[in-house]
Design a protein around this motif. Structure first.
Motif, PDB file in Angstrom:
ATOM      1  N   LEU A 235       0.826  -1.207   0.000  1.00 48.44           N
ATOM      2  CA  LEU A 235       0.000   0.000   0.000  1.00 48.44           C
ATOM      3  C   LEU A 235       0.861   1.258   0.000  1.00 48.44           C
ATOM      4  CD1 LEU A 235      -2.785   1.271   0.089  1.00 48.44           C
ATOM      5  CD2 LEU A 235      -2.718   1.108   2.588  1.00 48.44           C
ATOM      6  N   ALA A 236       1.921   1.262   0.815  1.00 47.82           N
ATOM      7  CA  ALA A 236       2.801   2.425   0.876  1.00 47.82           C
ATOM      8  C   ALA A 236       3.479   2.671  -0.471  1.00 47.82           C
ATOM      9  CB  ALA A 236       3.843   2.239   1.967  1.00 47.82           C
ATOM     10  N   THR A 237       3.859   1.597  -1.160  1.00 48.24           N
ATOM     11  CA  THR A 237       4.472   1.745  -2.479  1.00 48.24           C
ATOM     12  C   THR A 237       3.490   2.353  -3.477  1.00 48.24           C
ATOM     13  OG1 THR A 237       5.923  -0.154  -2.060  1.00 48.24           O
ATOM     14  CG2 THR A 237       5.619   0.513  -4.357  1.00 48.24           C
ATOM     15  N   LEU A 238       2.240   1.912  -3.414  1.00 45.63           N
ATOM     16  CA  LEU A 238       1.206   2.502  -4.264  1.00 45.63           C
ATOM     17  C   LEU A 238       1.054   3.994  -3.979  1.00 45.63           C
ATOM     18  CD1 LEU A 238      -1.592  -0.245  -4.153  1.00 45.63           C
ATOM     19  CD2 LEU A 238      -0.156   0.357  -6.105  1.00 45.63           C
ATOM     20  N   ALA A 239       1.111   4.355  -2.693  1.00 46.10           N
ATOM     21  CA  ALA A 239       0.981   5.765  -2.318  1.00 46.10           C
ATOM     22  C   ALA A 239       2.169   6.572  -2.830  1.00 46.10           C
ATOM     23  CB  ALA A 239       0.864   5.895  -0.803  1.00 46.10           C
ATOM     24  N   CYS A 240       3.359   6.011  -2.743  1.00 48.46           N
ATOM     25  CA  CYS A 240       4.563   6.707  -3.215  1.00 48.46           C
ATOM     26  C   CYS A 240       4.503   6.940  -4.720  1.00 48.46           C
ATOM     27  CB  CYS A 240       5.793   5.905  -2.832  1.00 48.46           C
ATOM     28  SG  CYS A 240       7.364   6.743  -3.161  1.00 48.46           S
ATOM     29  N   VAL A 241       4.115   5.919  -5.465  1.00 50.83           N
ATOM     30  CA  VAL A 241       3.979   6.051  -6.916  1.00 50.83           C
ATOM     31  C   VAL A 241       2.896   7.076  -7.249  1.00 50.83           C
ATOM     32  CG1 VAL A 241       3.325   4.848  -9.035  1.00 50.83           C
ATOM     33  CG2 VAL A 241       4.814   3.724  -7.370  1.00 50.83           C
TER      34      VAL A 241
ATOM     35  N   PHE B  84      -1.539  -9.414  -2.205  1.00 54.09           N
ATOM     36  CA  PHE B  84      -1.756  -8.161  -1.492  1.00 54.09           C
ATOM     37  C   PHE B  84      -2.055  -6.990  -2.430  1.00 54.09           C
ATOM     38  CE2 PHE B  84       0.502 -10.192   2.198  1.00 54.09           C
ATOM     39  CZ  PHE B  84      -0.598 -10.144   3.047  1.00 54.09           C
ATOM     40  N   PRO B  85      -1.386  -6.854  -3.603  1.00 54.35           N
ATOM     41  CA  PRO B  85      -1.833  -5.833  -4.551  1.00 54.35           C
ATOM     42  C   PRO B  85      -3.286  -6.026  -4.980  1.00 54.35           C
ATOM     43  CG  PRO B  85       0.360  -6.567  -5.125  1.00 54.35           C
ATOM     44  CD  PRO B  85      -0.122  -7.481  -4.028  1.00 54.35           C
ATOM     45  N   LEU B  86      -3.690  -7.290  -5.144  1.00 52.59           N
ATOM     46  CA  LEU B  86      -5.078  -7.575  -5.499  1.00 52.59           C
ATOM     47  C   LEU B  86      -6.015  -7.165  -4.371  1.00 52.59           C
ATOM     48  CD1 LEU B  86      -6.556  -8.936  -7.907  1.00 52.59           C
ATOM     49  CD2 LEU B  86      -6.573 -11.040  -6.563  1.00 52.59           C
ATOM     50  N   TYR B  87      -5.596  -7.404  -3.145  1.00 52.92           N
ATOM     51  CA  TYR B  87      -6.404  -7.022  -1.983  1.00 52.92           C
ATOM     52  C   TYR B  87      -6.627  -5.514  -1.944  1.00 52.92           C
ATOM     53  CZ  TYR B  87      -7.217  -5.637   2.874  1.00 52.92           C
ATOM     54  OH  TYR B  87      -7.699  -5.042   4.004  1.00 52.92           O
ATOM     55  N   TRP B  88      -5.539  -4.748  -2.072  1.00 53.07           N
ATOM     56  CA  TRP B  88      -5.683  -3.287  -2.018  1.00 53.07           C
ATOM     57  C   TRP B  88      -6.451  -2.761  -3.224  1.00 53.07           C
ATOM     58  CZ3 TRP B  88      -5.238  -1.572   2.511  1.00 53.07           C
ATOM     59  CH2 TRP B  88      -4.247  -2.013   3.395  1.00 53.07           C
ATOM     60  N   ALA B  89      -6.218  -3.351  -4.396  1.00 52.09           N
ATOM     61  CA  ALA B  89      -6.941  -2.907  -5.593  1.00 52.09           C
ATOM     62  C   ALA B  89      -8.444  -3.122  -5.428  1.00 52.09           C
ATOM     63  CB  ALA B  89      -6.432  -3.663  -6.825  1.00 52.09           C
TER      64      ALA B  89
ATOM     65  N   THR C   6      -4.851   5.912   1.228  1.00 50.44           N
ATOM     66  CA  THR C   6      -3.715   5.455   2.032  1.00 50.44           C
ATOM     67  C   THR C   6      -3.522   6.328   3.264  1.00 50.44           C
ATOM     68  OG1 THR C   6      -2.663   4.742  -0.022  1.00 50.44           O
ATOM     69  CG2 THR C   6      -1.289   4.813   1.941  1.00 50.44           C
ATOM     70  N   THR C   7      -3.642   7.633   3.085  1.00 53.57           N
ATOM     71  CA  THR C   7      -3.491   8.547   4.220  1.00 53.57           C
ATOM     72  C   THR C   7      -4.543   8.265   5.283  1.00 53.57           C
ATOM     73  OG1 THR C   7      -2.604  10.252   2.749  1.00 53.57           O
ATOM     74  CG2 THR C   7      -3.403  10.968   4.899  1.00 53.57           C
ATOM     75  N   ALA C   8      -5.777   8.046   4.851  1.00 57.60           N
ATOM     76  CA  ALA C   8      -6.839   7.744   5.811  1.00 57.60           C
ATOM     77  C   ALA C   8      -6.647   6.376   6.437  1.00 57.60           C
ATOM     78  CB  ALA C   8      -8.202   7.807   5.118  1.00 57.60           C
ATOM     79  N   TYR C   9      -6.101   5.434   5.676  1.00 54.92           N
ATOM     80  CA  TYR C   9      -5.966   4.059   6.156  1.00 54.92           C
ATOM     81  C   TYR C   9      -4.956   3.929   7.287  1.00 54.92           C
ATOM     82  CZ  TYR C   9      -7.302  -0.777   5.403  1.00 54.92           C
ATOM     83  OH  TYR C   9      -7.866  -2.017   5.526  1.00 54.92           O
ATOM     84  N   VAL C  10      -4.073   4.920   7.405  1.00 51.90           N
ATOM     85  CA  VAL C  10      -3.125   4.913   8.518  1.00 51.90           C
ATOM     86  C   VAL C  10      -3.878   4.879   9.846  1.00 51.90           C
ATOM     87  CG1 VAL C  10      -1.320   6.261   9.672  1.00 51.90           C
ATOM     88  CG2 VAL C  10      -1.314   6.043   7.198  1.00 51.90           C
ATOM     89  N   VAL C  11      -5.077   5.464   9.865  1.00 48.43           N
ATOM     90  CA  VAL C  11      -5.885   5.471  11.091  1.00 48.43           C
ATOM     91  C   VAL C  11      -6.180   4.052  11.548  1.00 48.43           C
ATOM     92  CG1 VAL C  11      -8.087   6.221  12.100  1.00 48.43           C
ATOM     93  CG2 VAL C  11      -6.892   7.698  10.470  1.00 48.43           C
TER      94      VAL C  11
END
Length: 356
Positions: A141-147, A246-251, A278-283
């Motif tokens: 998830l963090a990698t997706l956010a960075c990209v 996990f990419p499938l899960y987040w997608a 992603t920012t909200a998911y940190v919660v």
């Protein structure tokens, strides 16, 4: 049911109270946000809602479940771990996703640990596998956010500059730290447990020593979890389920949120949506009560608002999203919990993978 209660600390009264508390928190959030925006805007957005997007929400969540189950099963067997069947993994994941409403005091991490420990993993080894599962999950998830931050900075999406810069800074720093502690040159030393056991005594003079010992053991397990992730990523073909699951899960989960937004006539590009999500998911990483009800809804709604979605439809979309991700999993969780005794008896007989 007595054995089930013993395993998970299930409490029907607690489950009812937790469910009611979650509803109250969500209603309170709606009331507060209604003051910030306006109930008129919320009603107008609700009236123009398009229910035809709800099946897409469901499809996204089913996709997310499938990805998580496959990833969980494959990641658990890295370095000689237990070889769960898909059916066993499905039941473990179902219980974990609905643990808070089932009245379990264990939580998702506790349930993962219990399953691995019952399958023959020693306590610290089971803890390291749980940490590895969560590390690879969050790393994706963090990698997706960075990209997505890079895409937004390139002008292909609108998101607050601080949100973009935070993910651009945090992700490379975490990857660098993970590579450093898990390198073969130092991983063995950093992941080594203290040789002596220190019990917490009443004498305050022993507390500092106990805290150091516990902290050292926790750090060693954290490094051990990162080492398992490194081994997994070093052999991606051998652990293809974990690499792709996990990419499938987040997608799938992000698709559920996207479809909920479309149901209320809102649309945003993929990159800012991923950043807001992603920012909200940190919660959710915080130990919030009642499955994070109220807090997570607020985080998602205001993050969506930060990337240009009007607050009223953002909140309504978040509520729909949470119906599919929080409330619908209760049914499968309760069914799985009712069969937990059979699962408890099966786990000790699970074979282990080759530790090569």
């Amino acid at each position: 049911m007595a054995r089930d209660t013993e395993i998970f600390g299930l409490d029907r009264r607690k489950a009812i109270v937790t469910g009611l508390a979650a509803i109250v928190l969500v209603v309170g959030l709606v009331a507060i946000v209604g003051q910030v925006t306006s109930f008129h805007d919320m009603l107008r957005a609700l009236r123009r809602g398009d229910e035809s997007w709800f099946p897409v929400c469901l499809a996204g969540e089913l996709l997310a479940y499938a990805g998580y189950i496959v990833a969980y099963r494959d990641a658990a067997r890295v370095d000689g771990g237990p070889c769960f069947t898909l059916w066993t993994s499905t039941r473990i994941v179902a219980i974990g996703f609905g643990a808070f409403v089932a009245g379990s005091s264990a939580g998702t991490l506790g349930l993962d640990y219990w399953a691995l420990h019952r399958a023959g993993e020693k306590p610290h080894r089971a803890a390291r596998r749980v940490l590895a599962l969560n590390t690879i999950e969050w790393a994706v998830l963090a990698t997706l956010a960075c990209v997505s931050a890079v895409v937004c900075l390139a002008g292909r999406g609108a998101a607050p500059l601080p949100m973009e810069l935070v993910w651009l800074a945090i992700v490379p720093a975490c990857v660098g730290a993970a590579l450093w502690v898990s390198s073969p040159a130092r991983a063995g030393r950093l992941s080594e447990l203290p040789h002596e056991d220190v019990d917490l005594a009443r004498d305050p003079r022993t507390w500092l020593r106990w805290l150091w010992h516990a902290g050292r053991a926790g750090f060693a397990d954290a490094v051990g979890g990162v080492v398992i992730v490194r081994h997994l990523l070093a052999r991606p073909r051998r652990h293809l389920g974990a690499v792709l699951g996990f990419p499938l899960y987040w997608a799938g989960d992000i698709l559920t949120l996207y479809a909920a937004l479309r149901a209320f006539g809102e649309h945003t590009a993929a990159a800012p949506l991923v950043l807001a999500y992603t920012t909200a998911y940190v919660v959710t990483a915080l130990p919030l009560p009642a499955g994070g009800a109220g807090g997570i809804e607020a985080g998602v709604a205001f993050s969506l608002n930060a990337v240009g979605i009007a607050l009223a439809p953002a909140l309504l979309a978040t509520l729909v999203y949470r119906v599919f991700t929080l409330w619908l999993p209760i049914g499968p969780a309760l069914v799985a919990v009712s069969r937990v005794k059979a699962l408890d008896e099966e786990l000790p007989d699970v074979p282990h993978a080759d530790a090569a």
